[in-house]
Design a protein around this motif. Structure first.
Motif, PDB file in Angstrom:
ATOM      1  N   PHE A  74       0.832  -1.196   0.000  1.00 20.88           N
ATOM      2  CA  PHE A  74       0.000   0.000   0.000  1.00 20.88           C
ATOM      3  C   PHE A  74       0.873   1.254   0.000  1.00 20.88           C
ATOM      4  O   PHE A  74       0.612   2.203  -0.748  1.00 20.88           O
ATOM      5  CB  PHE A  74      -0.936  -0.001   1.214  1.00 20.88           C
ATOM      6  CG  PHE A  74      -1.745   1.248   1.328  1.00 20.88           C
ATOM      7  CD1 PHE A  74      -2.823   1.464   0.485  1.00 20.88           C
ATOM      8  CD2 PHE A  74      -1.422   2.217   2.257  1.00 20.88           C
ATOM      9  CE1 PHE A  74      -3.567   2.630   0.567  1.00 20.88           C
ATOM     10  CE2 PHE A  74      -2.159   3.383   2.345  1.00 20.88           C
ATOM     11  CZ  PHE A  74      -3.232   3.590   1.506  1.00 20.88           C
ATOM     12  N   GLN A  75       1.905   1.258   0.833  1.00 23.47           N
ATOM     13  CA  GLN A  75       2.806   2.415   0.880  1.00 23.47           C
ATOM     14  C   GLN A  75       3.501   2.632  -0.463  1.00 23.47           C
ATOM     15  O   GLN A  75       3.620   3.763  -0.932  1.00 23.47           O
ATOM     16  CB  GLN A  75       3.850   2.240   1.993  1.00 23.47           C
ATOM     17  CG  GLN A  75       3.276   2.271   3.384  1.00 23.47           C
ATOM     18  CD  GLN A  75       2.592   3.577   3.705  1.00 23.47           C
ATOM     19  OE1 GLN A  75       3.067   4.636   3.327  1.00 23.47           O
ATOM     20  NE2 GLN A  75       1.473   3.503   4.400  1.00 23.47           N
ATOM     21  N   MET A  76       3.948   1.555  -1.104  1.00 27.45           N
ATOM     22  CA  MET A  76       4.592   1.662  -2.415  1.00 27.45           C
ATOM     23  C   MET A  76       3.602   2.180  -3.447  1.00 27.45           C
ATOM     24  O   MET A  76       3.939   3.015  -4.290  1.00 27.45           O
ATOM     25  CB  MET A  76       5.176   0.314  -2.847  1.00 27.45           C
ATOM     26  CG  MET A  76       6.374  -0.088  -2.025  1.00 27.45           C
ATOM     27  SD  MET A  76       7.200  -1.668  -2.402  1.00 27.45           S
ATOM     28  CE  MET A  76       6.237  -2.472  -3.601  1.00 27.45           C
ATOM     29  N   SER A  77       2.370   1.705  -3.377  1.00 29.73           N
ATOM     30  CA  SER A  77       1.331   2.127  -4.304  1.00 29.73           C
ATOM     31  C   SER A  77       1.021   3.612  -4.140  1.00 29.73           C
ATOM     32  O   SER A  77       0.894   4.344  -5.126  1.00 29.73           O
ATOM     33  CB  SER A  77       0.070   1.295  -4.070  1.00 29.73           C
ATOM     34  OG  SER A  77      -1.005   1.790  -4.803  1.00 29.73           O
ATOM     35  N   GLU A  78       0.895   4.054  -2.898  1.00 29.50           N
ATOM     36  CA  GLU A  78       0.623   5.467  -2.636  1.00 29.50           C
ATOM     37  C   GLU A  78       1.777   6.345  -3.106  1.00 29.50           C
ATOM     38  O   GLU A  78       1.560   7.407  -3.680  1.00 29.50           O
ATOM     39  CB  GLU A  78       0.357   5.694  -1.147  1.00 29.50           C
ATOM     40  CG  GLU A  78      -1.014   5.248  -0.704  1.00 29.50           C
ATOM     41  CD  GLU A  78      -2.109   6.037  -1.405  1.00 29.50           C
ATOM     42  OE1 GLU A  78      -2.198   7.259  -1.221  1.00 29.50           O
ATOM     43  OE2 GLU A  78      -2.885   5.412  -2.145  1.00 29.50           O
ATOM     44  N   LYS A  79       2.993   5.906  -2.880  1.00 33.11           N
ATOM     45  CA  LYS A  79       4.165   6.677  -3.317  1.00 33.11           C
ATOM     46  C   LYS A  79       4.175   6.791  -4.839  1.00 33.11           C
ATOM     47  O   LYS A  79       4.397   7.869  -5.392  1.00 33.11           O
ATOM     48  CB  LYS A  79       5.446   5.998  -2.829  1.00 33.11           C
ATOM     49  CG  LYS A  79       6.693   6.747  -3.201  1.00 33.11           C
ATOM     50  CD  LYS A  79       7.930   6.053  -2.675  1.00 33.11           C
ATOM     51  CE  LYS A  79       9.172   6.787  -3.139  1.00 33.11           C
ATOM     52  NZ  LYS A  79      10.402   6.103  -2.752  1.00 33.11           N
TER      53      LYS A  79
END
Length: 89
Positions: A74-79
């Motif tokens: 999720f963090q990678m996707s948001e970034k």
């Protein structure tokens, strides 16, 4: 306030974070898969004796690991979403 508790493997298996040997990673994955399949079978599951507590620990370990990986994705996707150029325009 309660402390955060994460299930840990009860066997002497290296964690995925510090395992360098592919055999250790495979052993971790097989332990988790075995626990998941054991639960899916469902018949006469005794969580309090025999293999039950070990299987439950491995199942909770699997769930905690999947939750951690999902959070990282999720963090990678948001970034990536924030860094992507605006469509349209």
């Amino acid at each position: 306030m309660a402390t955060k508790t994460i299930a840990r493997p009860t066997t002497l298996v290296a964690s995925e974070d510090n395992a360098q040997d592919p055999a250790d990673l495979l052993e971790n994955t097989l332990s988790q898969l075995e626990a998941l399949l054991w639960v899916c079978h469902g018949q006469d599951v005794d969580w309090c004796s025999g293999d039950g507590p070990r299987r439950l620990d491995n199942l909770l370990w699997l769930a905690a690991e999947l939750a951690r990986k999902a959070g990282e994705l999720f963090q990678m996707s948001e970034k990536a979403r924030r860094e992507a150029p605006e469509a349209g325009g």
